[in-house]
Design an enzyme around this catalytic site. Structure first.
Site, PDB file in Angstrom:
ATOM      1  N   GLU A 147      -1.404  -6.314   3.911  1.00  0.00           N
ATOM      2  CA  GLU A 147      -2.512  -6.432   2.843  1.00  0.00           C
ATOM      3  C   GLU A 147      -1.835  -6.058   1.358  1.00  0.00           C
ATOM      4  O   GLU A 147      -0.905  -5.472   1.368  1.00  0.00           O
ATOM      5  CB  GLU A 147      -3.508  -5.502   2.988  1.00  0.00           C
ATOM      6  CG  GLU A 147      -4.620  -5.537   2.033  1.00  0.00           C
ATOM      7  CD  GLU A 147      -5.987  -4.728   2.588  1.00  0.00           C
ATOM      8  OE1 GLU A 147      -5.845  -3.802   3.424  1.00  0.00           O
ATOM      9  OE2 GLU A 147      -6.948  -5.060   1.814  1.00  0.00           O
ATOM     10  N   ASP A 180      -7.341  -9.574  -0.447  1.00  0.00           N
ATOM     11  CA  ASP A 180      -8.595  -8.870  -0.692  1.00  0.00           C
ATOM     12  C   ASP A 180      -8.722  -8.871  -1.915  1.00  0.00           C
ATOM     13  O   ASP A 180      -8.266  -8.550  -2.788  1.00  0.00           O
ATOM     14  CB  ASP A 180      -8.246  -7.185  -0.355  1.00  0.00           C
ATOM     15  CG  ASP A 180      -9.446  -6.193  -0.348  1.00  0.00           C
ATOM     16  OD1 ASP A 180     -10.209  -6.508  -1.660  1.00  0.00           O
ATOM     17  OD2 ASP A 180      -9.652  -5.324   0.193  1.00  0.00           O
ATOM     18  N   ARG A 212     -16.662  -2.661  -5.227  1.00  0.00           N
ATOM     19  CA  ARG A 212     -16.756  -2.691  -3.689  1.00  0.00           C
ATOM     20  C   ARG A 212     -18.242  -2.325  -3.211  1.00  0.00           C
ATOM     21  O   ARG A 212     -18.378  -1.504  -2.139  1.00  0.00           O
ATOM     22  CB  ARG A 212     -15.531  -1.381  -3.270  1.00  0.00           C
ATOM     23  CG  ARG A 212     -14.221  -1.716  -3.746  1.00  0.00           C
ATOM     24  CD  ARG A 212     -13.286  -0.831  -3.160  1.00  0.00           C
ATOM     25  NE  ARG A 212     -12.450  -1.701  -2.142  1.00  0.00           N
ATOM     26  CZ  ARG A 212     -11.433  -1.553  -1.542  1.00  0.00           C
ATOM     27  NH1 ARG A 212     -10.804  -0.062  -1.725  1.00  0.00           N
ATOM     28  NH2 ARG A 212     -10.698  -2.143  -0.905  1.00  0.00           N
ATOM     29  N   GLU A 241     -15.731  -5.916   3.111  1.00  0.00           N
ATOM     30  CA  GLU A 241     -15.276  -4.461   2.954  1.00  0.00           C
ATOM     31  C   GLU A 241     -16.025  -3.806   1.920  1.00  0.00           C
ATOM     32  O   GLU A 241     -15.910  -4.230   0.705  1.00  0.00           O
ATOM     33  CB  GLU A 241     -13.668  -4.301   2.880  1.00  0.00           C
ATOM     34  CG  GLU A 241     -13.423  -2.931   2.763  1.00  0.00           C
ATOM     35  CD  GLU A 241     -11.639  -3.092   2.748  1.00  0.00           C
ATOM     36  OE1 GLU A 241     -10.845  -2.211   3.496  1.00  0.00           O
ATOM     37  OE2 GLU A 241     -10.986  -3.662   1.855  1.00  0.00           O
TER      38      GLU A 241
HETATM   39 MN    MN Z   1      -8.940  -4.416   2.023  1.00  0.00          MN
END
Ligand code: MN
Length: 300
Positions: A147, A180, A212, A241
Site C-alpha cells: 500500500e 488508495d 474518509r 475504506e
Molecule cells: Mn487504505
C-alpha cells in the site's frame, strides 16, 4: 470483473463472534463480494469460525495489516526484520486458512510516522524479505499488495511510481501495488495519471474520499479516478475504506488521527459506497467506449 469489497472497520473495531457475524452478514446482504479483514491483531481472529461465516454468507475476503515499529523490515535492524518477517508469514498463513485472495497494507515498512527518511540498505532488506514472503504467498495463490500511503504513515512508499519501482525490484509476479485514493489525494501530483501509469502493477485498490467519510461528500474527483481505473485496465478488487470515531478506537484512531465522527450508520454508509462505486465505474466504462462509438462512416 472487479470485485467490490468493504473494510471490516466500517462495521467494527474488534472481531468477537458477534462482531464477525454482524460484519459479514451486513456485507453480504448489501451485495458486496468480499470483506477486508484487519490482521493487525491476529490473536483476535477465530479463523475457523470466520471462514464458516464467510462460506455461509457466500462472500470472500482479503486481509490487511501494517507492520508495527518493532517489526519494521525497512529498519536494517536484524531483530525487527525477524519479527516483521514472522508477522508477514503469520498473516499469510491466516489469509490462506481464511481463503483470502490478497494480503495488503503497509507491509514494506512500519505503519507509523517516521522522523527520518528511509535508507538504501533498509529498502534493500525490505525488498529481500518481501521476495521471500511472495514465494510463500504464491503457494496459496495469494497476491501481496504494497500500500502506498501518505508521508505521516510510512516513509518508504508515498507515491505510485515508488511502489512500481519496489515491485520491479522484488521481481515476483504476485507482488503488486495497492493504491488508495485518500493517500493519493495527499501525495500525487496527478492522481489519474499515477493510476494509469501503475497499469498492470495495480493489484488492489482502496476507495474513499478526502476525509474518509461518505464517498462523493469530499473533495476528490472520483469520476476522474474511476475513469483512470478503467483506462488502466484494472480488474482487481475495489474496496471501500472509511473511518469514523464512532467505530474505531485506539490504537488505530491515534495513528490515523480519527478525531471526527463522519458518520453514524455503518449500513447506510456501506450501501451508499457500493451504489456510488458501481455507478462511477459503470459511467467510466461507458465513457471509455465513446471513441469507438463515435466513428464516422467511411467508404470500404
Ligand atoms: Mn487504505
Amino acid at each position: 470483473m472487479n470485485k467490490f469489497g468493504v473494510h471490516a472497520f466500517v462495521w467494527t473495531k474488534d472481531w468477537t463472534k458477534e462482531s464477525c457475524v454482524r460484519a459479514i452478514t451486513n456485507t453480504a446482504e448489501i451485495g458486496y463480494d468480499l470483506i477486508e479483514l484487519s490482521t493487525l491483531d491476529p490473536k483476535s481472529i477465530d479463523v475457523d469460525f470466520t471462514r464458516r461465516q464467510l462460506e455461509s454468507a457466500g462472500i470472500g475476503c482479503t486481509a490487511s495489516l501494517g507492520l508495527e515499529a518493532d517489526e519494521d523490515i525497512s529498519s536494517n535492524d536484524r531483530e525487527k526484520e525477524r519479527r516483521g518477517q514472522a508477522k508477514l508469514e503469520q498473516a499469510l498463513a491466516m489469509a490462506r486458512d481464511l481463503g483470502a485472495t490478497h494480503v495488503c497494507g503497509i507491509l514494506e515498512s512500519a505503519f507509523q510516522k517516521y522522523t527520518v527518511p528511509p535508507t538504501a540498505e533498509g529498502v534493500k532488506r525490505s525488498v529481500e524479505i518481501l521476495h521471500g514472503a511472495a514465494e510463500i504467498a504464491a503457494k496459496s495463490n495469494i497476491t501481496i499488495g504494497l500500500e502506498v500511503v501518505n508521508r505521516y504513515e510510512s516513509n518508504v512508499l508515498n507515491t505510485a511510481s515508488q511502489a512500481v519501482e519496489m515491485c520491479k525490484r522484488i521481481g515476483a509476479p504476485n507482488v503488486k501495488v495497492h493504491l488508495d485514493v485518500y493517500h493519493m489525494n495527499i501525495e500525487e501530483s496527478d492522481i489519474q495519471q499515477a493510476i494509469i501509469e501503475t497499469g498492470d502493477y495495480l493489484g488492489y485498490f482502496h476507495t474513499g474520499d478526502s476525509h474518509r467519510g461518505y464517498m462523493g461528500s469530499g473533495s476528490i474527483d472520483l469520476a476522474g479516478v474511476f475513469r483512470a481505473v478503467v483506462k488502466a485496465g484494472y480488474q482487481g478488487p475495489i474496496t471501500f475504506e472509511s473511518f469514523s470515531s464512532r467505530v474505531v478506537g485506539q490504537p488505530l484512531e491515534g495513528i490515523l488521527g480519527i478525531w471526527r465522527n463522519l458518520w453514524e450508520d455503518s449500513r447506510d454508509l456501506a450501501e451508499h459506497a457500493l451504489m456510488y462505486t458501481r455507478a462511477q465505474l459503470k459511467a467510466a466504462q461507458e465513457a471509455h467506449k465513446q471513441a469507438e462509438r463515435s466513428r464516422l462512416p467511411w467508404p470500404k
